[in-house]
Design a protein around this motif. Sequence first.
Motif, PDB file in Angstrom:
ATOM      1  N   UNK A 292       0.834  -1.198   0.000  1.00 45.39           N
ATOM      2  CA  UNK A 292       0.000   0.000   0.000  1.00 45.39           C
ATOM      3  C   UNK A 292       0.869   1.248   0.000  1.00 45.39           C
ATOM      4  N   UNK A 293       0.326   2.314  -0.559  1.00 45.48           N
ATOM      5  CA  UNK A 293       0.992   3.616  -0.490  1.00 45.48           C
ATOM      6  C   UNK A 293      -0.069   4.682  -0.279  1.00 45.48           C
ATOM      7  N   UNK A 294       0.378   5.910  -0.037  1.00 45.43           N
ATOM      8  CA  UNK A 294      -0.567   7.012   0.162  1.00 45.43           C
ATOM      9  C   UNK A 294      -0.965   7.670  -1.150  1.00 45.43           C
ATOM     10  N   UNK A 295      -0.611   7.021  -2.263  1.00 51.18           N
ATOM     11  CA  UNK A 295      -1.029   7.543  -3.562  1.00 51.18           C
ATOM     12  C   UNK A 295      -0.011   7.260  -4.645  1.00 51.18           C
ATOM     13  N   UNK A 296      -0.458   7.293  -5.876  1.00 49.73           N
ATOM     14  CA  UNK A 296       0.425   7.058  -7.001  1.00 49.73           C
ATOM     15  C   UNK A 296       1.493   8.145  -7.064  1.00 49.73           C
ATOM     16  N   UNK A 297       2.752   7.741  -7.107  1.00 51.39           N
ATOM     17  CA  UNK A 297       3.843   8.701  -7.137  1.00 51.39           C
ATOM     18  C   UNK A 297       4.281   9.199  -5.780  1.00 51.39           C
ATOM     19  N   UNK A 298       3.674   8.702  -4.715  1.00 53.65           N
ATOM     20  CA  UNK A 298       4.061   9.103  -3.365  1.00 53.65           C
ATOM     21  C   UNK A 298       5.421   8.501  -3.020  1.00 53.65           C
ATOM     22  N   UNK A 299       6.028   8.984  -1.944  1.00 52.06           N
ATOM     23  CA  UNK A 299       7.326   8.450  -1.535  1.00 52.06           C
ATOM     24  C   UNK A 299       7.209   6.968  -1.190  1.00 52.06           C
ATOM     25  N   UNK A 300       6.072   6.562  -0.589  1.00 51.48           N
ATOM     26  CA  UNK A 300       5.872   5.139  -0.302  1.00 51.48           C
ATOM     27  C   UNK A 300       5.879   4.321  -1.591  1.00 51.48           C
ATOM     28  N   UNK A 301       5.223   4.854  -2.618  1.00 51.14           N
ATOM     29  CA  UNK A 301       5.164   4.164  -3.904  1.00 51.14           C
ATOM     30  C   UNK A 301       6.562   4.002  -4.495  1.00 51.14           C
TER      31      UNK A 301
ATOM     32  N   UNK B 130      -0.753  -0.866  -4.522  1.00 50.77           N
ATOM     33  CA  UNK B 130      -2.143  -0.514  -4.241  1.00 50.77           C
ATOM     34  C   UNK B 130      -2.172   0.903  -3.674  1.00 50.77           C
ATOM     35  N   UNK B 131      -2.533   1.908  -4.479  1.00 54.30           N
ATOM     36  CA  UNK B 131      -2.532   3.297  -3.994  1.00 54.30           C
ATOM     37  C   UNK B 131      -3.787   3.630  -3.192  1.00 54.30           C
ATOM     38  N   UNK B 132      -3.606   4.400  -2.139  1.00 49.71           N
ATOM     39  CA  UNK B 132      -4.719   4.885  -1.325  1.00 49.71           C
ATOM     40  C   UNK B 132      -4.688   6.413  -1.310  1.00 49.71           C
ATOM     41  N   UNK B 133      -5.719   7.004  -0.807  1.00 52.44           N
ATOM     42  CA  UNK B 133      -5.773   8.459  -0.690  1.00 52.44           C
ATOM     43  C   UNK B 133      -5.296   8.877   0.697  1.00 52.44           C
ATOM     44  N   UNK B 134      -4.022   8.641   0.945  1.00 54.70           N
ATOM     45  CA  UNK B 134      -3.451   9.025   2.220  1.00 54.70           C
ATOM     46  C   UNK B 134      -2.929   7.840   3.011  1.00 54.70           C
ATOM     47  N   UNK B 135      -2.066   8.139   3.987  1.00 54.18           N
ATOM     48  CA  UNK B 135      -1.474   7.097   4.824  1.00 54.18           C
ATOM     49  C   UNK B 135      -2.509   6.443   5.720  1.00 54.18           C
ATOM     50  N   UNK B 136      -3.472   7.219   6.227  1.00 53.84           N
ATOM     51  CA  UNK B 136      -4.492   6.688   7.145  1.00 53.84           C
ATOM     52  C   UNK B 136      -5.243   5.497   6.580  1.00 53.84           C
ATOM     53  N   UNK B 137      -5.880   5.624   5.403  1.00 51.79           N
ATOM     54  CA  UNK B 137      -6.599   4.486   4.820  1.00 51.79           C
ATOM     55  C   UNK B 137      -5.692   3.300   4.517  1.00 51.79           C
ATOM     56  N   UNK B 138      -4.459   3.578   4.072  1.00 50.18           N
ATOM     57  CA  UNK B 138      -3.519   2.489   3.791  1.00 50.18           C
ATOM     58  C   UNK B 138      -3.188   1.726   5.063  1.00 50.18           C
ATOM     59  N   UNK B 139      -2.967   2.463   6.141  1.00 48.03           N
ATOM     60  CA  UNK B 139      -2.653   1.848   7.425  1.00 48.03           C
ATOM     61  C   UNK B 139      -3.810   0.988   7.918  1.00 48.03           C
ATOM     62  N   UNK B 140      -5.026   1.464   7.778  1.00 43.29           N
ATOM     63  CA  UNK B 140      -6.187   0.706   8.240  1.00 43.29           C
ATOM     64  C   UNK B 140      -6.327  -0.625   7.500  1.00 43.29           C
ATOM     65  N   UNK B 141      -6.085  -0.612   6.186  1.00 44.59           N
ATOM     66  CA  UNK B 141      -6.187  -1.861   5.430  1.00 44.59           C
ATOM     67  C   UNK B 141      -5.014  -2.791   5.715  1.00 44.59           C
ATOM     68  N   UNK B 142      -3.858  -2.240   6.055  1.00 45.58           N
ATOM     69  CA  UNK B 142      -2.739  -3.082   6.469  1.00 45.58           C
ATOM     70  C   UNK B 142      -3.064  -3.765   7.790  1.00 45.58           C
ATOM     71  N   UNK B 143      -3.633  -3.014   8.727  1.00 45.70           N
ATOM     72  CA  UNK B 143      -4.042  -3.592  10.010  1.00 45.70           C
ATOM     73  C   UNK B 143      -5.115  -4.656   9.819  1.00 45.70           C
ATOM     74  N   UNK B 144      -5.986  -4.430   8.834  1.00 41.51           N
ATOM     75  CA  UNK B 144      -7.068  -5.376   8.578  1.00 41.51           C
ATOM     76  C   UNK B 144      -6.658  -6.565   7.731  1.00 41.51           C
TER      77      UNK B 144
END
Length: 326
Positions: free
Chosen positions: A159-168, A185-199
């Motif tokens: 997961x990342x916080x978006x396409x082209x983000x530093x995580x990506x 898998x790009x998300x709209x921010x670190x928060x949503x990415x973190x939640x799906x990682x936890x899940x």
Amino acid sequence: MTMTRKQFGRFALATGLALGVAGTAAARSDYPNKPINMIVPASAGGTTDLAARMAAQALGPVLGQSIVVENKGGGNGNIAAAQAKRAEADGYTLLMQYSGFHVISPHLGKSSWELTDFVPVANVLSAPQIVVVRRDLPVNTLQELVAYAKANPAKLNYASSGNGSLQHVTGVQLEQAAGIRMVHVPYKGTGPALQDLLGGQVDLTFGTAPPFMSHIQSGKLKVLAVTGKERLPSLANVPTTAEAGLPGVNATSWFALFAPAKTSPEIVRKLETDVRNMLNDAAFQKKALDQGATADFKDSKALGAMVKRDWDMWGKVVKEANIQAE
């Protein structure tokens, strides 16, 4: 001697210019004499917001004025940067910039600003990315993650916080260095990415330590490596990527203050000096370390050099991987 109308006009113009210069000098000498606005290109809760609020709280008393933090997230940092570049170059608007937005986003082709729109002031915090996986992924080291990815091509997703983000681009850097393939898998921010990682919906992600620390400490997530040159004091048992055999994976985020272009050198020097004093404070340094970051002062010149170096490095990664804006 009586002046002609033409002579008087020249005198008035010269006097007006002199008064204007004197007024500007006076304004600089008593800077700041009103609150300062610090624009943040992210929503509350992430490391960029943390850097801004730590700086505002500690720097305000040094400057003798309050600093108001204004969160302007969205657009890969473009919304905040566009607002900051339009502000008066008087030292009363600063941009707390995140390196991913400053040296990666513009390479994606949708930037509303250029590097020349800002003057570097000083770096405040630095924080390496960490490699974090869901707790039930059957790996416990970076070497095991690479071996798993090679045995299961394109099965792992990150997961990342978006396409082209530093995580990506950190994920791309890992793929290139280790010779593996994963699914982004790009998300709209670190928060949503973190939640799906936890899940358990995604396998791993990258990011600065602060948002992940409590989940690592509780055992809900596993951290495999630190992507900086040194281990983090708050994660002393976690090896660096270089120690794990992948020195080519080196992704350190920085969080730095910039001012609109044409801000006077006198104001920049004052801010530079006061930021240095703020970062020399032991309490500030400890608070940063506790959050998985480092108080890392760089003056205007050194910050500018770091921007250029990282601009070239990440631009190469973006181009080679053909990363496009969403």
